[in-house]
Design a protein around this motif. Sequence first.
Motif, mmCIF file in Angstrom:
data_model
loop_
_atom_site.group_PDB
_atom_site.id
_atom_site.type_symbol
_atom_site.label_atom_id
_atom_site.label_comp_id
_atom_site.label_asym_id
_atom_site.label_seq_id
_atom_site.Cartn_x
_atom_site.Cartn_y
_atom_site.Cartn_z
ATOM 1 N N GLN A 1 0.834 -1.203 0.000
ATOM 2 C CA GLN A 1 0.000 0.000 0.000
ATOM 3 C C GLN A 1 0.872 1.257 0.000
ATOM 4 O OE1 GLN A 1 -2.162 -0.993 3.574
ATOM 5 N NE2 GLN A 1 -4.019 -1.466 2.404
ATOM 6 N N TRP A 2 1.912 1.237 0.812
ATOM 7 C CA TRP A 2 2.806 2.381 0.878
ATOM 8 C C TRP A 2 3.501 2.609 -0.465
ATOM 9 C CZ3 TRP A 2 3.711 6.774 2.724
ATOM 10 C CH2 TRP A 2 4.959 7.372 2.606
ATOM 11 N N GLU A 3 3.942 1.552 -1.129
ATOM 12 C CA GLU A 3 4.624 1.673 -2.421
ATOM 13 C C GLU A 3 3.741 2.341 -3.463
ATOM 14 O OE1 GLU A 3 7.801 1.054 -3.306
ATOM 15 O OE2 GLU A 3 8.195 0.620 -1.207
ATOM 16 N N ARG A 4 2.436 2.146 -3.373
ATOM 17 C CA ARG A 4 1.516 2.727 -4.354
ATOM 18 C C ARG A 4 1.406 4.243 -4.226
ATOM 19 N NH1 ARG A 4 -4.047 -0.072 -4.369
ATOM 20 N NH2 ARG A 4 -4.285 1.241 -6.186
ATOM 21 N N ILE A 5 1.533 4.781 -3.013
ATOM 22 C CA ILE A 5 1.282 6.219 -2.831
ATOM 23 C C ILE A 5 2.517 7.041 -2.520
ATOM 24 C CG2 ILE A 5 -1.088 5.825 -2.073
ATOM 25 C CD1 ILE A 5 -0.084 6.495 0.800
ATOM 26 N N LYS A 6 3.624 6.431 -2.171
ATOM 27 C CA LYS A 6 4.775 7.199 -1.677
ATOM 28 C C LYS A 6 5.297 8.223 -2.672
ATOM 29 C CE LYS A 6 8.568 4.163 -2.922
ATOM 30 N NZ LYS A 6 9.727 3.452 -2.441
ATOM 31 N N ASP A 7 5.205 7.943 -3.965
ATOM 32 C CA ASP A 7 5.728 8.886 -4.953
ATOM 33 C C ASP A 7 4.774 10.043 -5.241
ATOM 34 O OD1 ASP A 7 8.076 7.441 -5.209
ATOM 35 O OD2 ASP A 7 7.266 6.158 -6.785
ATOM 36 N N LEU A 8 3.585 10.005 -4.674
ATOM 37 C CA LEU A 8 2.619 11.095 -4.851
ATOM 38 C C LEU A 8 2.743 12.169 -3.772
ATOM 39 C CD1 LEU A 8 -0.509 8.865 -5.570
ATOM 40 C CD2 LEU A 8 0.863 10.095 -7.252
ATOM 41 N N LEU A 9 3.544 11.890 -2.755
ATOM 42 C CA LEU A 9 3.610 12.763 -1.584
ATOM 43 C C LEU A 9 4.725 13.789 -1.689
ATOM 44 C CD1 LEU A 9 3.204 9.985 1.124
ATOM 45 C CD2 LEU A 9 1.424 11.270 -0.058
ATOM 46 N N PRO A 10 4.487 14.997 -1.179
ATOM 47 C CA PRO A 10 5.555 15.997 -1.140
ATOM 48 C C PRO A 10 6.565 15.646 -0.056
ATOM 49 C CG PRO A 10 3.592 16.847 -0.076
ATOM 50 C CD PRO A 10 3.234 15.506 -0.651
ATOM 51 N N GLY A 11 7.772 16.169 -0.206
ATOM 52 C CA GLY A 11 8.797 15.961 0.821
ATOM 53 C C GLY A 11 9.540 14.653 0.681
ATOM 54 N N ARG A 12 9.357 13.936 -0.417
ATOM 55 C CA ARG A 12 10.063 12.661 -0.596
ATOM 56 C C ARG A 12 11.500 12.936 -1.056
ATOM 57 N NH1 ARG A 12 6.427 13.533 -4.596
ATOM 58 N NH2 ARG A 12 7.229 13.606 -6.709
ATOM 59 N N GLU A 13 12.331 11.923 -1.015
ATOM 60 C CA GLU A 13 13.723 12.045 -1.451
ATOM 61 C C GLU A 13 13.766 12.476 -2.912
ATOM 62 O OE1 GLU A 13 16.683 11.697 0.100
ATOM 63 O OE2 GLU A 13 15.627 11.482 1.989
ATOM 64 N N GLY A 14 14.612 13.439 -3.229
ATOM 65 C CA GLY A 14 14.748 13.912 -4.591
ATOM 66 C C GLY A 14 13.688 14.906 -5.012
ATOM 67 N N TYR A 15 12.778 15.239 -4.124
ATOM 68 C CA TYR A 15 11.691 16.177 -4.393
ATOM 69 C C TYR A 15 12.216 17.597 -4.204
ATOM 70 C CZ TYR A 15 6.979 18.222 -4.014
ATOM 71 O OH TYR A 15 5.839 18.957 -4.196
ATOM 72 N N VAL A 16 11.818 18.494 -5.090
ATOM 73 C CA VAL A 16 12.237 19.884 -4.967
ATOM 74 C C VAL A 16 11.629 20.460 -3.692
ATOM 75 C CG1 VAL A 16 12.152 22.164 -6.018
ATOM 76 C CG2 VAL A 16 12.389 20.134 -7.457
ATOM 77 N N GLY A 17 12.437 21.071 -2.878
ATOM 78 C CA GLY A 17 11.970 21.585 -1.591
ATOM 79 C C GLY A 17 12.547 20.741 -0.470
#
Length: 123
Positions: free
Chosen positions: A10-26
Motif C-alpha cells: 500500500q505504501w509503495e503505491r502512494i509514496k511517490d505522490l507525496l511531497p517531501g520525498r527524497e529527490g523532491y524539490v523543496g
Amino acid sequence: MRRYGLRDDQWERIKDLLPGREGYVGGTAANNRLFVEAVLYRYRAGIPWRDLPARFGDWKNVHRRLRRWCESGVIERIFRYLAADHDNEYMMIDSTIVRAHQHSAGALKKGARIRPSDDHEAG
C-alpha cells in the motif's frame, strides 16, 4: 504491522505522490509514512486529534500538516489516483449491498392507524 498501519504494498503505491520525498524539490519531510499512518489511525479509530498516540508525534503538527496537504491538493491527488484503480471496485457501496430499514422508507408501524386530515380542503 501495527493496527491501522499501511502494508508495504500500500505504501509503495502512494509514496511517490507525496511531497517531501527524497529527490523532491523543496525540503525533505520527516517520515511521510508515519504521518499517513497517523491520519489513517485517527480516522479509522474515530478518535479526536488530541487522543492521537504519542508514537505519531505531536497531534497539532499532524493536524497542521494534514490541513496543508488538503489545501494544496495532495490528499485529493492521492484519492483520485487510488479511485482510478479498477481493482478498488469492491470498495463501492450501493443499494444492492446496503438495505434501508423499513422505517426509513416511510412504512407504517404495525397497528398504526392513518388519521384523517383535519384540513377538509386538502383533497
